[in-house]
Design an enzyme around this catalytic site. Structure first.
Site, PDB file in Angstrom:
ATOM      1  N   ARG A 125     100.361 -21.787 118.515  1.00 43.38           N
ATOM      2  CA  ARG A 125     101.423 -22.675 118.020  1.00 43.38           C
ATOM      3  C   ARG A 125     100.979 -24.129 117.904  1.00 43.38           C
ATOM      4  NH1 ARG A 125     104.129 -19.380 121.493  1.00 43.38           N
ATOM      5  NH2 ARG A 125     105.366 -17.800 120.423  1.00 43.38           N
ATOM      6  N   LYS A 147      98.861 -32.781 105.600  1.00 39.26           N
ATOM      7  CA  LYS A 147      99.155 -31.518 104.922  1.00 39.26           C
ATOM      8  C   LYS A 147      97.991 -30.560 105.133  1.00 39.26           C
ATOM      9  CE  LYS A 147     102.130 -32.855 101.051  1.00 39.26           C
ATOM     10  NZ  LYS A 147     102.224 -32.928  99.575  1.00 39.26           N
ATOM     11  N   GLU A 189      90.379 -39.777  91.842  1.00 40.97           N
ATOM     12  CA  GLU A 189      91.518 -39.895  92.767  1.00 40.97           C
ATOM     13  C   GLU A 189      91.611 -41.316  93.328  1.00 40.97           C
ATOM     14  OE1 GLU A 189      93.778 -37.530  93.116  1.00 40.97           O
ATOM     15  OE2 GLU A 189      92.773 -35.649  92.616  1.00 40.97           O
ATOM     16  N   LYS A 233      96.779 -44.603 101.306  1.00 43.35           N
ATOM     17  CA  LYS A 233      97.407 -43.281 101.373  1.00 43.35           C
ATOM     18  C   LYS A 233      98.251 -43.163 102.643  1.00 43.35           C
ATOM     19  CE  LYS A 233      97.635 -38.487 100.901  1.00 43.35           C
ATOM     20  NZ  LYS A 233      97.053 -37.172 100.723  1.00 43.35           N
ATOM     21  N   GLU A 243     107.434 -35.595 101.640  1.00 41.44           N
ATOM     22  CA  GLU A 243     107.657 -35.629 100.194  1.00 41.44           C
ATOM     23  C   GLU A 243     109.072 -35.197  99.855  1.00 41.44           C
ATOM     24  OE1 GLU A 243     104.259 -34.169  98.157  1.00 41.44           O
ATOM     25  OE2 GLU A 243     105.124 -34.525  96.190  1.00 41.44           O
ATOM     26  N   ARG A 253     106.033 -40.369  97.972  1.00 41.47           N
ATOM     27  CA  ARG A 253     104.754 -39.660  98.010  1.00 41.47           C
ATOM     28  C   ARG A 253     104.419 -39.048  96.655  1.00 41.47           C
ATOM     29  NH1 ARG A 253     102.554 -36.250 103.234  1.00 41.47           N
ATOM     30  NH2 ARG A 253     100.521 -35.770 102.398  1.00 41.47           N
ATOM     31  N   ASN A 257     101.028 -37.994  92.496  1.00 39.93           N
ATOM     32  CA  ASN A 257     100.814 -36.968  91.477  1.00 39.93           C
ATOM     33  C   ASN A 257     100.519 -37.554  90.103  1.00 39.93           C
ATOM     34  OD1 ASN A 257     101.088 -34.828  93.208  1.00 39.93           O
ATOM     35  ND2 ASN A 257     103.313 -34.739  92.955  1.00 39.93           N
ATOM     36  N   HIS A 260      98.606 -35.720  87.395  1.00 45.76           N
ATOM     37  CA  HIS A 260      98.542 -34.316  87.794  1.00 45.76           C
ATOM     38  C   HIS A 260      99.303 -33.379  86.859  1.00 45.76           C
ATOM     39  CE1 HIS A 260      96.669 -35.898  91.309  1.00 45.76           C
ATOM     40  NE2 HIS A 260      96.612 -34.735  91.906  1.00 45.76           N
ATOM     41  N   HIS A 264      97.081 -30.450  85.753  1.00 43.85           N
ATOM     42  CA  HIS A 264      97.324 -29.031  86.062  1.00 43.85           C
ATOM     43  C   HIS A 264      97.323 -28.183  84.803  1.00 43.85           C
ATOM     44  CE1 HIS A 264      99.378 -30.095  90.104  1.00 43.85           C
ATOM     45  NE2 HIS A 264      98.119 -29.746  90.280  1.00 43.85           N
ATOM     46  N   HIS A 277      89.341 -30.356  89.874  1.00 47.56           N
ATOM     47  CA  HIS A 277      90.703 -30.867  89.856  1.00 47.56           C
ATOM     48  C   HIS A 277      90.751 -32.371  89.532  1.00 47.56           C
ATOM     49  CE1 HIS A 277      94.848 -31.444  90.919  1.00 47.56           C
ATOM     50  NE2 HIS A 277      94.509 -32.302  91.863  1.00 47.56           N
TER      51      HIS A 277
HETATM   52  N1  LIG Z   1      95.793 -31.734 102.313  1.00 42.89           N
HETATM   53  C1  LIG Z   1      95.971 -32.572 101.310  1.00 42.89           C
HETATM   54  O1  LIG Z   1      96.768 -33.509 101.366  1.00 42.89           O
HETATM   55  C2  LIG Z   1      95.143 -32.393 100.075  1.00 42.89           C
HETATM   56  C3  LIG Z   1      95.090 -33.407  99.114  1.00 42.89           C
HETATM   57  C4  LIG Z   1      94.268 -33.239  98.014  1.00 42.89           C
HETATM   58  C5  LIG Z   1      93.533 -32.074  97.874  1.00 42.89           C
HETATM   59  N2  LIG Z   1      93.601 -31.091  98.808  1.00 42.89           N
HETATM   60  C6  LIG Z   1      92.808 -29.859  98.699  1.00 42.89           C
HETATM   61  O2  LIG Z   1      91.447 -30.205  98.780  1.00 42.89           O
HETATM   62  C7  LIG Z   1      90.687 -29.162  98.143  1.00 42.89           C
HETATM   63  C8  LIG Z   1      89.590 -29.791  97.327  1.00 42.89           C
HETATM   64  O3  LIG Z   1      88.748 -30.501  98.184  1.00 42.89           O
HETATM   65  P1  LIG Z   1      87.308 -31.019  97.701  1.00 42.89           P
HETATM   66  O4  LIG Z   1      87.447 -31.681  96.403  1.00 42.89           O
HETATM   67  O5  LIG Z   1      86.733 -31.751  98.848  1.00 42.89           O
HETATM   68  O6  LIG Z   1      86.525 -29.679  97.395  1.00 42.89           O
HETATM   69  P2  LIG Z   1      85.671 -28.678  98.296  1.00 42.89           P
HETATM   70  O7  LIG Z   1      86.100 -28.690  99.693  1.00 42.89           O
HETATM   71  O8  LIG Z   1      85.650 -27.390  97.568  1.00 42.89           O
HETATM   72  O9  LIG Z   1      84.200 -29.328  98.228  1.00 42.89           O
HETATM   73  C9  LIG Z   1      83.564 -29.428  96.991  1.00 42.89           C
HETATM   74  C10 LIG Z   1      82.153 -28.826  97.017  1.00 42.89           C
HETATM   75  O10 LIG Z   1      81.263 -29.730  97.651  1.00 42.89           O
HETATM   76  C11 LIG Z   1      80.536 -29.099  98.687  1.00 42.89           C
HETATM   77  N3  LIG Z   1      80.289 -30.141  99.673  1.00 42.89           N
HETATM   78  C12 LIG Z   1      81.172 -30.705 100.511  1.00 42.89           C
HETATM   79  N4  LIG Z   1      80.632 -31.736 101.146  1.00 42.89           N
HETATM   80  C13 LIG Z   1      79.361 -31.840 100.716  1.00 42.89           C
HETATM   81  C14 LIG Z   1      78.298 -32.740 100.976  1.00 42.89           C
HETATM   82  N5  LIG Z   1      78.470 -33.772 101.785  1.00 42.89           N
HETATM   83  N6  LIG Z   1      77.121 -32.528 100.353  1.00 42.89           N
HETATM   84  C15 LIG Z   1      76.966 -31.515  99.479  1.00 42.89           C
HETATM   85  N7  LIG Z   1      77.928 -30.657  99.166  1.00 42.89           N
HETATM   86  C16 LIG Z   1      79.117 -30.819  99.773  1.00 42.89           C
HETATM   87  C17 LIG Z   1      81.445 -27.979  99.123  1.00 42.89           C
HETATM   88  O11 LIG Z   1      80.701 -26.954  99.756  1.00 42.89           O
HETATM   89  C18 LIG Z   1      82.039 -27.537  97.794  1.00 42.89           C
HETATM   90  O12 LIG Z   1      81.174 -26.699  97.094  1.00 42.89           O
HETATM   91  C19 LIG Z   1      91.677 -28.340  97.366  1.00 42.89           C
HETATM   92  O13 LIG Z   1      91.855 -27.105  98.001  1.00 42.89           O
HETATM   93  C20 LIG Z   1      92.956 -29.138  97.401  1.00 42.89           C
HETATM   94  O14 LIG Z   1      94.107 -28.337  97.366  1.00 42.89           O
HETATM   95  C21 LIG Z   1      94.394 -31.251  99.909  1.00 42.89           C
END
Ligand SMILES: NC(=O)c1ccc[n+]([C@@H]2O[C@H](COP(=O)([O-])OP(=O)(O)OC[C@H]3O[C@@H](n4cnc5c(N)ncnc54)[C@H](O)[C@@H]3O)[C@@H](O)[C@H]2O)c1
Length: 378
Positions: A125, A147, A189, A233, A243, A253, A257, A260, A264, A277
Protein backbone atom coordinates in the site's frame (compact mmCIF):
# COMPACT_ATOMS: atom_id res chain seq x y z
CA UNK A 1 27.71 23.60 -9.37
CA UNK A 2 24.52 22.13 -8.01
CA UNK A 3 20.97 23.37 -7.83
CA UNK A 4 18.09 22.14 -5.80
CA UNK A 5 14.39 22.73 -6.17
CA UNK A 6 12.04 22.11 -3.29
CA UNK A 7 8.66 20.65 -4.12
CA UNK A 8 5.86 21.00 -1.58
CA UNK A 9 2.77 19.08 -2.62
CA UNK A 10 -0.32 20.04 -0.62
CA UNK A 11 -0.76 17.96 2.51
CA UNK A 12 2.24 15.77 1.76
CA UNK A 13 5.88 15.69 2.72
CA UNK A 14 7.99 18.04 0.64
CA UNK A 15 11.10 16.83 -1.11
CA UNK A 16 14.11 18.10 -3.01
CA UNK A 17 15.03 17.76 -6.65
CA UNK A 18 18.85 17.80 -6.68
CA UNK A 19 20.39 18.76 -10.00
CA UNK A 20 24.09 18.57 -10.75
CA UNK A 21 26.80 17.16 -13.00
CA UNK A 22 28.33 13.93 -11.74
CA UNK A 23 26.13 13.84 -8.64
CA UNK A 24 24.89 10.29 -9.23
CA UNK A 25 27.57 9.27 -6.74
CA UNK A 26 25.57 11.17 -4.11
CA UNK A 27 22.57 8.84 -4.49
CA UNK A 28 23.33 6.98 -1.26
CA UNK A 29 23.77 10.14 0.75
CA UNK A 30 20.56 11.62 -0.68
CA UNK A 31 18.66 8.41 0.04
CA UNK A 32 19.92 8.38 3.62
CA UNK A 33 18.98 12.02 4.05
CA UNK A 34 15.43 11.59 2.81
CA UNK A 35 14.42 8.19 4.23
CA UNK A 36 13.75 6.87 7.69
CA UNK A 37 16.73 5.43 9.51
CA UNK A 38 14.99 2.04 9.33
CA UNK A 39 15.53 1.81 5.59
CA UNK A 40 17.75 -1.22 4.97
CA UNK A 41 17.01 -2.51 1.51
CA UNK A 42 16.95 -0.73 -1.80
CA UNK A 43 15.76 -2.10 -5.12
CA UNK A 44 16.81 -0.29 -8.29
CA UNK A 45 14.42 -0.63 -11.22
CA UNK A 46 15.89 0.23 -14.61
CA UNK A 47 16.33 -1.26 -18.07
CA UNK A 48 19.36 -2.97 -19.57
CA UNK A 49 20.58 -0.02 -21.62
CA UNK A 50 20.43 2.50 -18.81
CA UNK A 51 21.65 0.07 -16.18
CA UNK A 52 24.70 -0.84 -18.28
CA UNK A 53 25.58 2.84 -18.40
CA UNK A 54 24.76 4.00 -14.88
CA UNK A 55 23.74 1.02 -12.77
CA UNK A 56 27.16 0.36 -11.29
CA UNK A 57 27.48 3.91 -9.96
CA UNK A 58 24.00 3.81 -8.44
CA UNK A 59 24.62 0.41 -6.83
CA UNK A 60 27.94 1.47 -5.40
CA UNK A 61 26.64 4.69 -3.95
CA UNK A 62 23.72 2.95 -2.22
CA UNK A 63 25.91 0.12 -0.91
CA UNK A 64 28.44 2.57 0.50
CA UNK A 65 25.86 3.98 2.89
CA UNK A 66 24.87 0.51 4.02
CA UNK A 67 21.89 -0.41 1.86
CA UNK A 68 21.41 -3.99 0.89
CA UNK A 69 20.85 -3.34 -2.83
CA UNK A 70 19.40 -5.45 -5.60
CA UNK A 71 18.06 -4.56 -9.03
CA UNK A 72 15.38 -5.58 -11.47
CA UNK A 73 15.53 -4.70 -15.16
CA UNK A 74 12.37 -4.20 -17.18
CA UNK A 75 12.10 -4.35 -20.97
CA UNK A 76 12.94 -1.24 -22.96
CA UNK A 77 10.15 0.82 -24.47
CA UNK A 78 6.64 2.05 -23.92
CA UNK A 79 5.06 -1.38 -24.41
CA UNK A 80 6.78 -2.60 -21.24
CA UNK A 81 4.99 0.02 -19.18
CA UNK A 82 2.36 -2.64 -18.62
CA UNK A 83 0.45 -4.54 -15.97
CA UNK A 84 2.57 -7.56 -16.82
CA UNK A 85 5.83 -5.71 -16.05
CA UNK A 86 4.23 -4.23 -12.96
CA UNK A 87 3.40 -7.70 -11.69
CA UNK A 88 6.98 -8.84 -12.26
CA UNK A 89 8.32 -5.78 -10.47
CA UNK A 90 6.01 -6.32 -7.49
CA UNK A 91 6.96 -9.98 -7.30
CA UNK A 92 10.61 -8.98 -7.32
CA UNK A 93 10.06 -6.57 -4.42
CA UNK A 94 8.21 -9.21 -2.50
CA UNK A 95 10.76 -11.96 -3.19
CA UNK A 96 13.45 -9.60 -1.95
CA UNK A 97 11.38 -8.98 1.17
CA UNK A 98 11.22 -5.25 0.86
CA UNK A 99 9.53 -3.80 3.93
CA UNK A 100 7.41 -0.71 4.50
CA UNK A 101 10.45 1.37 5.44
CA UNK A 102 12.60 0.31 2.47
CA UNK A 103 13.01 2.08 -0.85
CA UNK A 104 12.65 1.59 -4.59
CA UNK A 105 14.83 3.63 -6.93
CA UNK A 106 13.78 4.41 -10.52
CA UNK A 107 16.83 4.73 -12.76
CA UNK A 108 15.80 5.64 -16.31
CA UNK A 109 13.43 7.65 -18.46
CA UNK A 110 9.74 8.26 -18.02
CA UNK A 111 8.81 4.66 -18.77
CA UNK A 112 10.94 3.33 -15.92
CA UNK A 113 9.89 6.21 -13.66
CA UNK A 114 6.15 5.77 -14.20
CA UNK A 115 6.23 2.00 -13.68
CA UNK A 116 8.56 2.15 -10.69
CA UNK A 117 6.53 4.90 -9.06
CA UNK A 118 3.35 2.87 -9.48
CA UNK A 119 5.01 -0.25 -8.09
CA UNK A 120 6.12 1.81 -5.08
CA UNK A 121 2.63 3.30 -4.73
CA UNK A 122 0.97 -0.09 -4.57
CA UNK A 123 3.48 -2.47 -2.94
CA UNK A 124 2.45 -2.85 0.72
CA UNK A 125 0.00 0.00 0.00
CA UNK A 126 2.84 2.36 -0.65
CA UNK A 127 6.55 2.52 0.09
CA UNK A 128 9.16 5.19 -0.54
CA UNK A 129 10.71 5.77 -3.90
CA UNK A 130 13.44 7.91 -5.33
CA UNK A 131 13.58 9.08 -8.92
CA UNK A 132 16.84 9.17 -10.83
CA UNK A 133 15.66 10.36 -14.24
CA UNK A 134 18.04 9.88 -17.17
CA UNK A 135 16.17 11.52 -20.07
CA UNK A 136 15.51 15.23 -20.45
CA UNK A 137 11.78 14.55 -20.57
CA UNK A 138 11.94 12.68 -17.29
CA UNK A 139 14.13 15.42 -15.75
CA UNK A 140 11.75 18.28 -16.44
CA UNK A 141 8.39 16.60 -16.79
CA UNK A 142 7.60 13.05 -15.79
CA UNK A 143 9.57 12.97 -12.54
CA UNK A 144 7.84 16.10 -11.23
CA UNK A 145 4.22 15.99 -10.14
CA UNK A 146 3.67 12.56 -8.65
CA UNK A 147 1.79 10.92 -11.51
CA UNK A 148 2.72 7.24 -11.80
CA UNK A 149 1.14 4.44 -13.77
CA UNK A 150 1.06 1.94 -16.58
CA UNK A 151 -0.69 1.51 -19.93
CA UNK A 152 -3.51 -0.83 -20.89
CA UNK A 153 -3.86 -2.28 -24.37
CA UNK A 154 -6.76 0.15 -24.82
CA UNK A 155 -4.75 3.28 -24.08
CA UNK A 156 -1.83 4.98 -22.39
CA UNK A 157 -1.61 5.76 -18.68
CA UNK A 158 -5.06 4.37 -17.92
CA UNK A 159 -4.07 2.83 -14.59
CA UNK A 160 -2.07 4.66 -11.99
CA UNK A 161 -1.80 6.57 -8.77
CA UNK A 162 -0.48 9.82 -7.43
CA UNK A 163 2.63 8.98 -5.43
CA UNK A 164 5.32 11.54 -4.66
CA UNK A 165 8.98 10.51 -4.53
CA UNK A 166 11.08 11.13 -1.41
CA UNK A 167 13.76 12.74 -3.54
CA UNK A 168 14.71 13.27 -7.16
CA UNK A 169 18.33 13.17 -8.24
CA UNK A 170 19.19 14.57 -11.68
CA UNK A 171 22.72 14.03 -12.96
CA UNK A 172 22.87 15.97 -16.23
CA UNK A 173 25.92 14.03 -17.42
CA UNK A 174 23.54 11.10 -18.04
CA UNK A 175 22.15 13.13 -20.94
CA UNK A 176 25.50 12.80 -22.72
CA UNK A 177 24.50 9.30 -23.83
CA UNK A 178 20.90 10.13 -24.71
CA UNK A 179 20.04 9.55 -28.41
CA UNK A 180 19.55 12.87 -30.18
CA UNK A 181 15.89 12.26 -30.97
CA UNK A 182 15.18 11.73 -27.28
CA UNK A 183 16.97 15.00 -26.58
CA UNK A 184 14.86 16.77 -29.22
CA UNK A 185 11.68 15.33 -27.73
CA UNK A 186 12.64 16.59 -24.26
CA UNK A 187 13.61 19.99 -25.59
CA UNK A 188 10.18 20.30 -27.24
CA UNK A 189 8.60 19.78 -23.82
CA UNK A 190 10.95 22.42 -22.43
CA UNK A 191 9.82 24.90 -25.08
CA UNK A 192 6.25 23.97 -24.22
CA UNK A 193 6.60 24.70 -20.52
CA UNK A 194 8.08 28.12 -21.21
CA UNK A 195 5.51 28.95 -23.87
CA UNK A 196 2.47 28.20 -21.73
CA UNK A 197 3.59 29.50 -18.43
CA UNK A 198 6.57 31.78 -18.17
CA UNK A 199 8.17 34.13 -20.69
CA UNK A 200 11.47 34.18 -18.78
CA UNK A 201 11.56 30.40 -18.87
CA UNK A 202 10.82 30.50 -22.60
CA UNK A 203 13.70 32.96 -23.14
CA UNK A 204 16.07 30.92 -20.97
CA UNK A 205 15.16 27.81 -22.99
CA UNK A 206 15.82 29.68 -26.26
CA UNK A 207 19.18 30.89 -24.98
CA UNK A 208 20.16 27.33 -24.16
CA UNK A 209 19.00 26.18 -27.60
CA UNK A 210 21.02 28.89 -29.31
CA UNK A 211 24.19 28.08 -27.36
CA UNK A 212 23.67 24.43 -28.17
CA UNK A 213 23.33 25.18 -31.86
CA UNK A 214 26.71 26.91 -31.72
CA UNK A 215 28.19 24.03 -29.71
CA UNK A 216 28.78 26.38 -26.79
CA UNK A 217 26.29 25.15 -24.22
CA UNK A 218 27.66 24.45 -20.76
CA UNK A 219 26.64 21.98 -18.09
CA UNK A 220 26.00 24.93 -15.84
CA UNK A 221 23.52 26.38 -18.32
CA UNK A 222 21.80 23.00 -18.60
CA UNK A 223 21.61 22.59 -14.82
CA UNK A 224 20.08 26.06 -14.49
CA UNK A 225 17.60 25.37 -17.26
CA UNK A 226 16.50 22.05 -15.77
CA UNK A 227 16.15 23.67 -12.33
CA UNK A 228 13.97 26.43 -13.78
CA UNK A 229 11.89 23.92 -15.74
CA UNK A 230 11.35 21.72 -12.65
CA UNK A 231 10.42 24.75 -10.55
CA UNK A 232 7.88 25.75 -13.15
CA UNK A 233 6.29 22.33 -13.41
CA UNK A 234 6.27 22.02 -9.61
CA UNK A 235 4.47 25.35 -9.29
CA UNK A 236 1.73 24.34 -11.72
CA UNK A 237 1.32 20.96 -10.10
CA UNK A 238 1.27 22.34 -6.55
CA UNK A 239 -1.76 24.38 -7.43
CA UNK A 240 -3.66 21.69 -9.33
CA UNK A 241 -2.26 18.37 -8.25
CA UNK A 242 -5.06 16.19 -9.56
CA UNK A 243 -5.83 18.12 -12.73
CA UNK A 244 -9.31 19.30 -11.78
CA UNK A 245 -11.61 18.51 -14.64
CA UNK A 246 -13.44 21.84 -14.47
CA UNK A 247 -10.45 24.13 -14.40
CA UNK A 248 -9.93 26.15 -17.54
CA UNK A 249 -7.83 29.01 -16.16
CA UNK A 250 -4.34 29.83 -17.35
CA UNK A 251 -2.60 28.14 -14.38
CA UNK A 252 -4.45 24.82 -14.48
CA UNK A 253 -2.40 21.68 -14.98
CA UNK A 254 -4.19 21.22 -18.24
CA UNK A 255 -2.08 23.96 -19.89
CA UNK A 256 0.76 21.44 -19.93
CA UNK A 257 -1.17 19.76 -22.74
CA UNK A 258 -0.19 22.55 -25.13
CA UNK A 259 0.59 20.93 -28.50
CA UNK A 260 -0.79 17.61 -27.32
CA UNK A 261 -4.17 17.69 -29.07
CA UNK A 262 -2.63 17.62 -32.53
CA UNK A 263 0.42 15.75 -31.22
CA UNK A 264 -1.76 12.79 -30.20
CA UNK A 265 -3.53 12.85 -33.54
CA UNK A 266 -0.20 12.75 -35.39
CA UNK A 267 0.99 9.86 -33.25
CA UNK A 268 -2.28 7.97 -33.74
CA UNK A 269 -2.44 8.24 -37.53
CA UNK A 270 1.19 7.13 -37.85
CA UNK A 271 0.50 4.25 -35.46
CA UNK A 272 2.99 5.55 -32.91
CA UNK A 273 5.86 4.66 -35.21
CA UNK A 274 6.99 7.90 -36.78
CA UNK A 275 7.22 10.34 -33.90
CA UNK A 276 8.55 10.32 -30.40
CA UNK A 277 5.80 11.86 -28.30
CA UNK A 278 7.75 15.10 -27.79
CA UNK A 279 8.42 15.39 -31.52
CA UNK A 280 4.70 15.13 -32.28
CA UNK A 281 4.09 17.76 -29.61
CA UNK A 282 6.66 19.94 -31.42
CA UNK A 283 4.48 19.92 -34.54
CA UNK A 284 1.34 20.22 -32.42
CA UNK A 285 2.64 23.40 -30.79
CA UNK A 286 3.13 25.02 -34.18
CA UNK A 287 -0.46 24.14 -35.09
CA UNK A 288 -1.73 25.53 -31.79
CA UNK A 289 0.41 28.63 -32.34
CA UNK A 290 -1.04 29.13 -35.83
CA UNK A 291 -4.54 28.69 -34.40
CA UNK A 292 -3.81 31.21 -31.66
CA UNK A 293 -2.60 33.71 -34.20
CA UNK A 294 -5.59 33.16 -36.49
CA UNK A 295 -7.94 33.74 -33.57
CA UNK A 296 -6.27 37.06 -32.90
CA UNK A 297 -4.55 35.96 -29.70
CA UNK A 298 -0.85 35.46 -30.44
CA UNK A 299 1.08 38.11 -32.39
CA UNK A 300 2.80 37.01 -35.57
CA UNK A 301 6.11 38.10 -34.07
CA UNK A 302 5.68 35.75 -31.12
CA UNK A 303 4.39 32.98 -33.36
CA UNK A 304 7.64 33.31 -35.24
CA UNK A 305 9.66 33.08 -32.00
CA UNK A 306 7.77 29.92 -31.11
CA UNK A 307 8.49 28.40 -34.51
CA UNK A 308 12.16 29.30 -34.22
CA UNK A 309 12.44 27.73 -30.79
CA UNK A 310 10.88 24.48 -31.99
CA UNK A 311 13.19 24.40 -34.99
CA UNK A 312 16.19 24.75 -32.69
CA UNK A 313 15.23 21.62 -30.74
CA UNK A 314 16.35 19.50 -33.70
CA UNK A 315 14.94 18.01 -36.83
CA UNK A 316 11.41 16.72 -36.37
CA UNK A 317 10.20 13.78 -38.49
CA UNK A 318 8.19 15.04 -41.46
CA UNK A 319 4.55 15.87 -40.99
CA UNK A 320 4.02 17.56 -44.35
CA UNK A 321 3.08 14.36 -46.13
CA UNK A 322 0.31 13.45 -43.71
CA UNK A 323 -3.29 13.63 -44.79
CA UNK A 324 -4.94 16.56 -43.06
CA UNK A 325 -8.37 14.98 -43.28
CA UNK A 326 -7.04 12.00 -41.35
CA UNK A 327 -5.67 14.35 -38.73
CA UNK A 328 -9.09 16.00 -38.43
CA UNK A 329 -10.76 12.61 -38.04
CA UNK A 330 -8.27 11.70 -35.31
CA UNK A 331 -8.97 15.02 -33.57
CA UNK A 332 -12.69 14.33 -33.70
CA UNK A 333 -12.08 10.89 -32.25
CA UNK A 334 -10.20 12.48 -29.36
CA UNK A 335 -13.28 14.60 -28.79
CA UNK A 336 -15.51 11.56 -28.47
CA UNK A 337 -13.23 9.82 -26.06
CA UNK A 338 -13.42 12.64 -23.52
CA UNK A 339 -17.17 12.85 -23.83
CA UNK A 340 -17.23 16.55 -24.57
CA UNK A 341 -15.49 18.92 -26.89
CA UNK A 342 -11.77 19.33 -27.34
CA UNK A 343 -10.24 21.87 -25.00
CA UNK A 344 -7.57 23.58 -27.02
CA UNK A 345 -4.61 25.00 -25.20
CA UNK A 346 -3.74 28.16 -27.08
CA UNK A 347 -1.46 31.10 -26.37
CA UNK A 348 -2.46 34.67 -25.63
CA UNK A 349 1.21 35.46 -25.71
CA UNK A 350 4.42 33.62 -25.00
CA UNK A 351 4.23 32.70 -21.32
CA UNK A 352 0.47 32.80 -21.04
CA UNK A 353 -1.94 30.09 -22.12
CA UNK A 354 -5.64 30.34 -22.83
CA UNK A 355 -7.94 27.34 -22.87
CA UNK A 356 -10.46 27.53 -25.68
CA UNK A 357 -13.42 25.26 -26.26
CA UNK A 358 -13.16 23.44 -29.59
CA UNK A 359 -16.69 24.47 -30.49
CA UNK A 360 -15.46 28.04 -30.77
CA UNK A 361 -13.06 27.12 -33.55
CA UNK A 362 -14.41 26.67 -37.06
CA UNK A 363 -13.17 23.73 -39.08
CA UNK A 364 -12.02 26.18 -41.71
CA UNK A 365 -9.69 27.96 -39.32
CA UNK A 366 -8.45 24.61 -38.07
CA UNK A 367 -7.72 23.41 -41.61
CA UNK A 368 -5.85 26.64 -42.35
CA UNK A 369 -3.77 26.32 -39.21
CA UNK A 370 -2.89 22.70 -39.99
CA UNK A 371 -1.88 23.68 -43.47
CA UNK A 372 0.25 26.62 -42.39
CA UNK A 373 1.91 24.71 -39.57
CA UNK A 374 2.60 21.31 -41.01
CA UNK A 375 3.61 22.35 -44.50
CA UNK A 376 5.95 25.15 -43.61
CA UNK A 377 7.29 23.38 -40.59
CA UNK A 378 8.49 20.39 -42.58
N1 LIG B 1 4.34 10.90 -14.93
C1 LIG B 1 4.20 11.97 -15.68
O1 LIG B 1 3.78 13.04 -15.23
C2 LIG B 1 4.62 11.90 -17.12
C3 LIG B 1 4.76 13.07 -17.87
C4 LIG B 1 5.20 12.97 -19.18
C5 LIG B 1 5.48 11.73 -19.72
N2 LIG B 1 5.32 10.60 -18.99
C6 LIG B 1 5.64 9.27 -19.53
O2 LIG B 1 7.01 9.22 -19.80
C7 LIG B 1 7.23 8.21 -20.80
C8 LIG B 1 8.25 8.72 -21.79
O3 LIG B 1 9.45 8.95 -21.12
P1 LIG B 1 10.82 9.18 -21.92
O4 LIG B 1 10.60 10.16 -22.99
O5 LIG B 1 11.85 9.43 -20.89
O6 LIG B 1 11.04 7.80 -22.66
P2 LIG B 1 11.72 6.42 -22.24
O7 LIG B 1 11.66 6.20 -20.79
O8 LIG B 1 11.16 5.40 -23.14
O9 LIG B 1 13.27 6.67 -22.63
C9 LIG B 1 13.59 6.90 -23.97
C10 LIG B 1 14.70 5.97 -24.46
O10 LIG B 1 15.96 6.43 -23.98
C11 LIG B 1 16.67 5.40 -23.33
N3 LIG B 1 17.46 6.06 -22.31
C12 LIG B 1 17.02 6.61 -21.16
N4 LIG B 1 17.99 7.27 -20.55
C13 LIG B 1 19.09 7.15 -21.32
C14 LIG B 1 20.42 7.65 -21.24
N5 LIG B 1 20.78 8.46 -20.26
N6 LIG B 1 21.28 7.30 -22.21
C15 LIG B 1 20.90 6.53 -23.25
N7 LIG B 1 19.67 6.06 -23.40
C16 LIG B 1 18.77 6.37 -22.45
C17 LIG B 1 15.58 4.48 -22.84
O11 LIG B 1 16.09 3.17 -22.64
C18 LIG B 1 14.58 4.55 -23.98
O12 LIG B 1 14.95 3.71 -25.04
C19 LIG B 1 5.88 7.89 -21.37
O13 LIG B 1 5.47 6.62 -20.93
C20 LIG B 1 4.96 8.96 -20.83
O14 LIG B 1 3.64 8.51 -20.65
C21 LIG B 1 4.90 10.68 -17.69
Amino acid sequence: LEQSVRVSPKGQASYEIEIGAGNLKRLGEIARGSLSSHAKRAVIISNKRVFNLYGERALKSLSEVGFNVSYWLMGEGERYKSIRSLEKALNFLSTNRLERTDVVVALGGGVVGDLTGFAAATYLRGISFIQVPTTLLADIDSSVGGKTGVNLSTGKNLVGAFHQPRAVLIDVTTLDTLPSREMTAGLCEAVKQGAVGDKDLFDQTCEYLLSRKDGEESKEQLINLIAAQCAFKASIVADDEREEINRVDHRSRRILNFGHTVGHALEAITEYKRFRHGEAVGHGMVVAGELSSRLGLLSSLELNDLRKAIKLTGKLPLASNLNHEEILVALAHDKKSVGGSVKWILLEKLGRARIVDGREISSEVLRDALHAALNENS
